[in-house]
Design a protein around this motif. Structure first.
Motif, mmCIF file in Angstrom:
data_model
loop_
_atom_site.group_PDB
_atom_site.id
_atom_site.type_symbol
_atom_site.label_atom_id
_atom_site.label_comp_id
_atom_site.label_asym_id
_atom_site.label_seq_id
_atom_site.Cartn_x
_atom_site.Cartn_y
_atom_site.Cartn_z
ATOM 1 N N MET A 1 0.843 -1.187 0.000
ATOM 2 C CA MET A 1 0.000 0.000 0.000
ATOM 3 C C MET A 1 0.882 1.241 0.000
ATOM 4 O O MET A 1 1.848 1.332 0.737
ATOM 5 C CB MET A 1 -0.893 0.001 1.253
ATOM 6 N N LYS A 2 0.506 2.211 -0.838
ATOM 7 C CA LYS A 2 1.269 3.456 -0.927
ATOM 8 C C LYS A 2 0.567 4.532 -0.101
ATOM 9 O O LYS A 2 -0.570 4.911 -0.389
ATOM 10 C CB LYS A 2 1.383 3.894 -2.389
ATOM 11 N N ILE A 3 1.247 5.001 0.951
ATOM 12 C CA ILE A 3 0.715 6.030 1.838
ATOM 13 C C ILE A 3 1.556 7.283 1.643
ATOM 14 O O ILE A 3 2.779 7.236 1.771
ATOM 15 C CB ILE A 3 0.799 5.582 3.310
ATOM 16 N N VAL A 4 0.892 8.393 1.321
ATOM 17 C CA VAL A 4 1.612 9.657 1.145
ATOM 18 C C VAL A 4 1.133 10.655 2.195
ATOM 19 O O VAL A 4 -0.067 10.869 2.369
ATOM 20 C CB VAL A 4 1.410 10.236 -0.271
ATOM 21 N N ILE A 5 2.081 11.245 2.909
ATOM 22 C CA ILE A 5 1.819 12.358 3.820
ATOM 23 C C ILE A 5 2.168 13.631 3.061
ATOM 24 O O ILE A 5 3.301 13.776 2.586
ATOM 25 C CB ILE A 5 2.670 12.252 5.097
ATOM 26 N N ILE A 6 1.188 14.501 2.874
ATOM 27 C CA ILE A 6 1.427 15.722 2.105
ATOM 28 C C ILE A 6 2.406 16.615 2.874
ATOM 29 O O ILE A 6 2.152 17.005 4.008
ATOM 30 C CB ILE A 6 0.118 16.475 1.815
ATOM 31 N N ASN A 7 3.523 16.908 2.231
ATOM 32 C CA ASN A 7 4.596 17.688 2.851
ATOM 33 C C ASN A 7 4.578 19.093 2.254
ATOM 34 O O ASN A 7 5.209 19.361 1.242
ATOM 35 C CB ASN A 7 5.940 17.008 2.599
ATOM 36 N N TYR A 8 3.793 19.981 2.880
ATOM 37 C CA TYR A 8 3.702 21.354 2.364
ATOM 38 C C TYR A 8 4.248 22.364 3.365
ATOM 39 O O TYR A 8 3.964 23.552 3.290
ATOM 40 C CB TYR A 8 2.258 21.688 1.957
ATOM 41 N N LYS A 41 -3.590 5.884 0.095
ATOM 42 C CA LYS A 41 -4.109 6.674 1.212
ATOM 43 C C LYS A 41 -3.285 7.957 1.293
ATOM 44 O O LYS A 41 -2.070 7.935 1.095
ATOM 45 C CB LYS A 41 -3.966 5.922 2.553
ATOM 46 N N VAL A 42 -3.971 9.066 1.590
ATOM 47 C CA VAL A 42 -3.305 10.361 1.695
ATOM 48 C C VAL A 42 -3.590 10.944 3.077
ATOM 49 O O VAL A 42 -4.734 10.944 3.534
ATOM 50 C CB VAL A 42 -3.795 11.341 0.605
ATOM 51 N N LYS A 70 -9.505 11.099 -4.997
ATOM 52 C CA LYS A 70 -10.561 10.068 -4.969
ATOM 53 C C LYS A 70 -10.309 8.995 -3.915
ATOM 54 O O LYS A 70 -11.213 8.255 -3.553
ATOM 55 C CB LYS A 70 -10.677 9.404 -6.349
ATOM 56 N N GLN A 71 -9.064 8.859 -3.460
ATOM 57 C CA GLN A 71 -8.735 7.845 -2.460
ATOM 58 C C GLN A 71 -9.054 8.391 -1.060
ATOM 59 O O GLN A 71 -9.308 9.578 -0.895
ATOM 60 C CB GLN A 71 -7.265 7.439 -2.575
ATOM 61 N N PRO A 72 -9.048 7.552 -0.020
ATOM 62 C CA PRO A 72 -9.256 8.065 1.333
ATOM 63 C C PRO A 72 -8.194 9.099 1.718
ATOM 64 O O PRO A 72 -7.004 8.872 1.530
ATOM 65 C CB PRO A 72 -9.162 6.810 2.212
ATOM 66 N N VAL A 73 -8.660 10.242 2.227
ATOM 67 C CA VAL A 73 -7.801 11.350 2.645
ATOM 68 C C VAL A 73 -8.134 11.658 4.100
ATOM 69 O O VAL A 73 -9.307 11.802 4.451
ATOM 70 C CB VAL A 73 -8.052 12.610 1.783
ATOM 71 N N LEU A 74 -7.100 11.765 4.943
ATOM 72 C CA LEU A 74 -7.288 12.088 6.353
ATOM 73 C C LEU A 74 -6.614 13.417 6.672
ATOM 74 O O LEU A 74 -5.395 13.530 6.608
ATOM 75 C CB LEU A 74 -6.689 10.988 7.243
ATOM 76 N N ASN A 189 -7.275 2.027 11.530
ATOM 77 C CA ASN A 189 -8.582 1.933 10.885
ATOM 78 C C ASN A 189 -8.594 2.707 9.574
ATOM 79 O O ASN A 189 -9.134 2.243 8.558
ATOM 80 C CB ASN A 189 -9.688 2.469 11.804
ATOM 81 N N PHE A 190 -7.995 3.903 9.570
ATOM 82 C CA PHE A 190 -7.931 4.690 8.339
ATOM 83 C C PHE A 190 -7.136 3.952 7.261
ATOM 84 O O PHE A 190 -7.568 3.862 6.111
ATOM 85 C CB PHE A 190 -7.305 6.071 8.594
ATOM 86 N N LEU A 191 -6.000 3.401 7.650
ATOM 87 C CA LEU A 191 -5.152 2.708 6.665
ATOM 88 C C LEU A 191 -5.817 1.439 6.147
ATOM 89 O O LEU A 191 -5.503 0.994 5.036
ATOM 90 C CB LEU A 191 -3.795 2.388 7.283
#
Length: 193
Positions: A1-8, A41-42, A70-74, A189-191
């Motif tokens: 699974m590819k999980i990305v944490i937005i780094n802004y 997941k984002v 479109k994918q789950p975003v938290l 649960n989110f993942l």
């Protein structure tokens, strides 16, 4: 699974990454739109001040991208607040995902709220296996009122939204990565959505 944490450039990303690693997953820190779009997941974090965080989002073009995912975003903490229509903090227009305006706590309570408080009225897959009145960790001076998208609430002078869910978008005012076993379970649960 590819999980990305937005780094802004908004805060708590390393603690979120470590919490995900403790669950047995890896996460990528990125502000690359293609990388974010291709994630399963984002996670949209946020610590800091709303107007400067929104400026960073706009400067990187991510303000247009996030609402189209479109994918789950938290969204976490300020991330959740920026997913709302507007926040009084810095008179900042948000991403408009959750149809609510974020308000400043009034002077009857100590601001910011820092520390542990309870979550109740849990109505989302995010809270599978979580009991009512569990304690979560919060640090904030602004809050989102209750709406049809509210899936958890907390009382601090008034009842307010500590979690939202609408379509593929989720938000927590609290920090799951700092909320001990309960927070890790919510992240898990989110993942697993």
């Amino acid at each position: 699974m590819k999980i990305v944490i937005i780094n802004y450039g908004a805060g708590n990303i390393q603690s979120i990454k470590f919490a995900i690693q403790r669950l047995g997953y890896d996460a990528i820190l990125s502000n690359d739109p293609k990388e974010i779009e291709s994630a399963d997941k984002v996670i949209f974090p946020g610590v800091g001040e709303a107007s400067s965080a929104m400026k960073k989002l706009k400067d990187s073009g991510l303000d247009a991208l996030v609402p189209k995912l479109k994918q789950p975003v938290l969204g976490i903490c300020l991330g959740m607040q920026l997913m709302c229509n507007h926040t009084e903090e810095g008179d900042t227009t948000g991403l408009g995902i959750f149809d609510v305006d974020v308000l400043r706590f009034d002077t009857t309570v100590k601001v910011p709220q820092i520390g542990w408080n309870q979550i109740t009225s849990l109505t989302s897959p995010l809270f599978k296996g979580i009991n009512e009145k569990e304690y979560i960790y919060l640090v904030h001076s602004y809050y989102a009122p209750l709406t049809k998208d509210t899936v958890a609430k907390t009382d601090y002078g008034i009842a307010y939204s500590t979690a939202f869910h609408k379509d593929n978008f989720y938000g927590t005012q609290f920090h799951p990565e700092k909320s001990s076993v309960v927070g890790e379970k919510i992240l898990k649960n989110f993942l697993e959505l």
